[in-house]
Design a protein around this motif. Structure first.
Motif, PDB file in Angstrom:
ATOM      1  N   SER A  75      -2.610  -4.551  -2.142  1.00 62.29           N
ATOM      2  CA  SER A  75      -2.141  -3.148  -2.067  1.00 62.29           C
ATOM      3  C   SER A  75      -1.490  -2.877  -0.727  1.00 62.29           C
ATOM      4  CB  SER A  75      -3.314  -2.180  -2.208  1.00 62.29           C
ATOM      5  OG  SER A  75      -3.860  -2.274  -3.473  1.00 62.29           O
ATOM      6  N   ALA A  78       1.867  -4.726  -0.436  1.00 68.08           N
ATOM      7  CA  ALA A  78       2.969  -4.135  -1.214  1.00 68.08           C
ATOM      8  C   ALA A  78       3.475  -2.849  -0.582  1.00 68.08           C
ATOM      9  CB  ALA A  78       2.504  -3.874  -2.645  1.00 68.08           C
ATOM     10  N   ALA A  79       2.574  -2.128   0.108  1.00 62.85           N
ATOM     11  CA  ALA A  79       2.950  -0.835   0.693  1.00 62.85           C
ATOM     12  C   ALA A  79       3.573  -0.976   2.080  1.00 62.85           C
ATOM     13  CB  ALA A  79       1.709   0.057   0.782  1.00 62.85           C
ATOM     14  N   LYS A  84       8.843  -3.802   2.276  1.00 59.75           N
ATOM     15  CA  LYS A  84       9.629  -3.074   1.275  1.00 59.75           C
ATOM     16  C   LYS A  84      11.113  -3.059   1.644  1.00 59.75           C
ATOM     17  CE  LYS A  84       7.192   0.784   0.746  1.00 59.75           C
ATOM     18  NZ  LYS A  84       6.736   2.030   0.164  1.00 59.75           N
ATOM     19  N   SER A  91       7.324  -6.908  -2.833  1.00 56.73           N
ATOM     20  CA  SER A  91       6.563  -5.679  -3.075  1.00 56.73           C
ATOM     21  C   SER A  91       6.599  -5.304  -4.559  1.00 56.73           C
ATOM     22  CB  SER A  91       7.139  -4.548  -2.212  1.00 56.73           C
ATOM     23  OG  SER A  91       6.475  -3.359  -2.474  1.00 56.73           O
ATOM     24  N   GLN A  92       7.791  -5.389  -5.163  1.00 56.88           N
ATOM     25  CA  GLN A  92       7.932  -5.081  -6.604  1.00 56.88           C
ATOM     26  C   GLN A  92       6.993  -5.966  -7.434  1.00 56.88           C
ATOM     27  OE1 GLN A  92      11.986  -5.983  -7.787  1.00 56.88           O
ATOM     28  NE2 GLN A  92      12.846  -4.364  -6.509  1.00 56.88           N
ATOM     29  N   LEU A  95       3.280  -5.071  -7.111  1.00 63.72           N
ATOM     30  CA  LEU A  95       2.936  -3.802  -7.770  1.00 63.72           C
ATOM     31  C   LEU A  95       2.964  -3.898  -9.296  1.00 63.72           C
ATOM     32  CD1 LEU A  95       4.698  -1.269  -5.389  1.00 63.72           C
ATOM     33  CD2 LEU A  95       2.245  -1.713  -5.619  1.00 63.72           C
ATOM     34  N   ALA A 100      -4.257  -0.969  -9.836  1.00 59.70           N
ATOM     35  CA  ALA A 100      -4.397  -0.512  -8.445  1.00 59.70           C
ATOM     36  C   ALA A 100      -5.763  -0.922  -7.876  1.00 59.70           C
ATOM     37  CB  ALA A 100      -4.231   1.002  -8.392  1.00 59.70           C
ATOM     38  N   ARG A 103      -5.749  -4.623  -7.111  1.00 67.25           N
ATOM     39  CA  ARG A 103      -4.881  -4.949  -5.967  1.00 67.25           C
ATOM     40  C   ARG A 103      -5.539  -4.537  -4.646  1.00 67.25           C
ATOM     41  NH1 ARG A 103      -0.847  -2.889  -9.611  1.00 67.25           N
ATOM     42  NH2 ARG A 103      -0.744  -0.935  -8.454  1.00 67.25           N
ATOM     43  N   SER A 238       1.604  -1.817 -18.500  1.00 69.46           N
ATOM     44  CA  SER A 238       0.809  -1.967 -17.284  1.00 69.46           C
ATOM     45  C   SER A 238      -0.430  -2.792 -17.574  1.00 69.46           C
ATOM     46  CB  SER A 238       0.426  -0.594 -16.719  1.00 69.46           C
ATOM     47  OG  SER A 238      -0.721  -0.129 -17.353  1.00 69.46           O
TER      48      SER A 238
END
Ligand code: FAD
Ligand code: SF4
Length: 331
Positions: A75, A78-79, A84, A91-92, A95, A100, A103, A238
């Motif tokens: 997490s 990716a953030a 990014k 990052s894509q 995610l 969530a 991650r 998802s």
């Protein structure tokens, strides 16, 4: 469940020394894969060495690129703002994986070493050469919808499911490790996983007790930032593993492609990079015909095993779509 001992390593040197000393030991990071496998009686480590708190959690600039700590969570990674901006495809991809909550627990190092989702590997009563060498492969003539169409052997057709590793391969990322004698190694992600051949239980080039400490993204790969895309095709939108994924990354100059990376995920026992297909893109302007020819090349030699035959045309369509989006073409 089998009994095991648990220890929390204070430092990397203690973790690697314990792992090389204790037979049948395993590092424990987020535990999102390992604990699941222990609960299902798929693996039975005698010794768990907790490395989740070790000091490899930062994400920082390194050699003009970016260093992702092995114990940083998926997490947080990716953030990360720099990731990014400079390597958005990574990052894509992260995610689009798991959920969530998972991650938040999953680490970058653990992600590289996650196991196949082959249903027979996960179910101990069934023969499986990867889990029990020499017992046979139940999947070749069985339930193989999620499994590989490239890089398989007569012994195993498992697929490797990491979205993150597929994108990292397209970015020429390099895994950093530390061994029990204190030495360090750099291993390109593209060379990290092994094909099953006659020894499907040997999955990576890691040595006994070798600890992943970081993953480096090189400065040169920043030039793919403008024209890259991670396409994940799955049964649900998802919380599902990929049936096929495509990491497409291009450098475009004056309407022509000057550099290209094309890596397929979940179709092979490792992220599947095809350099010949990449070379076909060089010097060319984006077009539907070109992308279709590239897709044919990338799937050359692909072989289905019944339930997963559909992955061959699906991967070809996925490549065309990912390249179309990455090149921002109307083709
Ligand atoms: C329900 C579910 C859905 C998921 N969906 C996706 C998905 O769609 N896409 C995707 O890519 N992933 C998916 N995942 C996988 C998830 O990303 C991995 O479980 C996670 O990344 C593993 O990280 P961890 O830190 O929890 O590893 P752990 O479970 O702690 O460890 C995994 C393996 O790595 C080894 N290990 C851990 N850290 C190190 C280290 N630093 N050095 C050497 N060895 C180490 C352990 O010994 C173990 O063998 C899913 C998982 C679950 C449970
Ligand atoms: S494909 Fe590999 S992991 Fe799956 S049953 Fe066969 S040997 Fe085991």
């Amino acid at each position: 469940m089998y009994p095991f001992q648990y220890t929390k390593a204070k430092e990397a040197s203690e973790a690697t020394a314990t792992a090389s000393r204790q037979e049948n030991s395993k590092f424990l990071a987020g535990g999102t894969n390992l604990v699941d496998l222990i609960r299902r009686d798929v693996v039975h480590p005698d010794y768990l060495i907790d490395v989740s708190h070790l000091d490899f959690k930062t994400i920082k600039a390194y050699n003009g690129g970016l260093r992702l700590g092995a114990m940083a969570s998926n997490s947080e990674t990716a953030a990360n703002k720099e990731l990014k901006e400079a390597y958005p495809i990574v990052s894509q991809a992260i995610l689009l994986g798991a959920s969530a909550q998972l991650r938040n627990k999953a680490s970058n190092g653990g992600n590289m070493l996650q196991k196949t989702r082959c249903p027979y590997f996960m179910s101990p009563p069934f023969p499986c050469n990867k889990r029990e060498p020499g017992s046979g492969c139940s999947a070749i003539n069985g339930e193989n919808r999620l499994l590989s169409i490239l890089g398989t052997s007569e012994k195993c057709i498992a697929s490797y499911p990491s979205d993150m590793a597929t994108a990292l391969t397209a970015m020429d990322a390099v895994i950093q490790t530390r061994l029990s004698d204190g030495s360090e190694r750099s291993i390109p992600v593209v060379d990290f996983h092994l094909l099953p051949e006659d020894t499907p239980w040997k999955e990576t080039v890691l040595k006994e007790g070798e600890l992943i400490t970081a993953i480096d993204l090189p400065e040169e790969s920043k030039e793919f930032a403008e024209n890259s895309y991670y396409l994940k095709i799955r049964d649900r939108h998802s919380f599902a593993f990929a049936l096929v994924s495509v990491a497409a990354a291009l450098v475009m100059e004056s309407g022509k492609i000057t550099k290209a990376r094309l890596v397929l995920g979940s179709v092979a026992p490792k992220p599947w990079r095809n350099r010949e297909a990449e070379e076909m893109l060089l010097g060319q302007a984006p077009s539907e015909n070109l992308f279709m020819e590239v897709a044919e090349k990338a799937l050359e030699g692909a072989k289905g095993f019944g339930e997963n035959d559909f992955k061959i045309p699906l991967a070809k369509k996925g490549i065309v779509r990912a390249l179309r989006i990455a090149s921002k073409s109307e083709a």
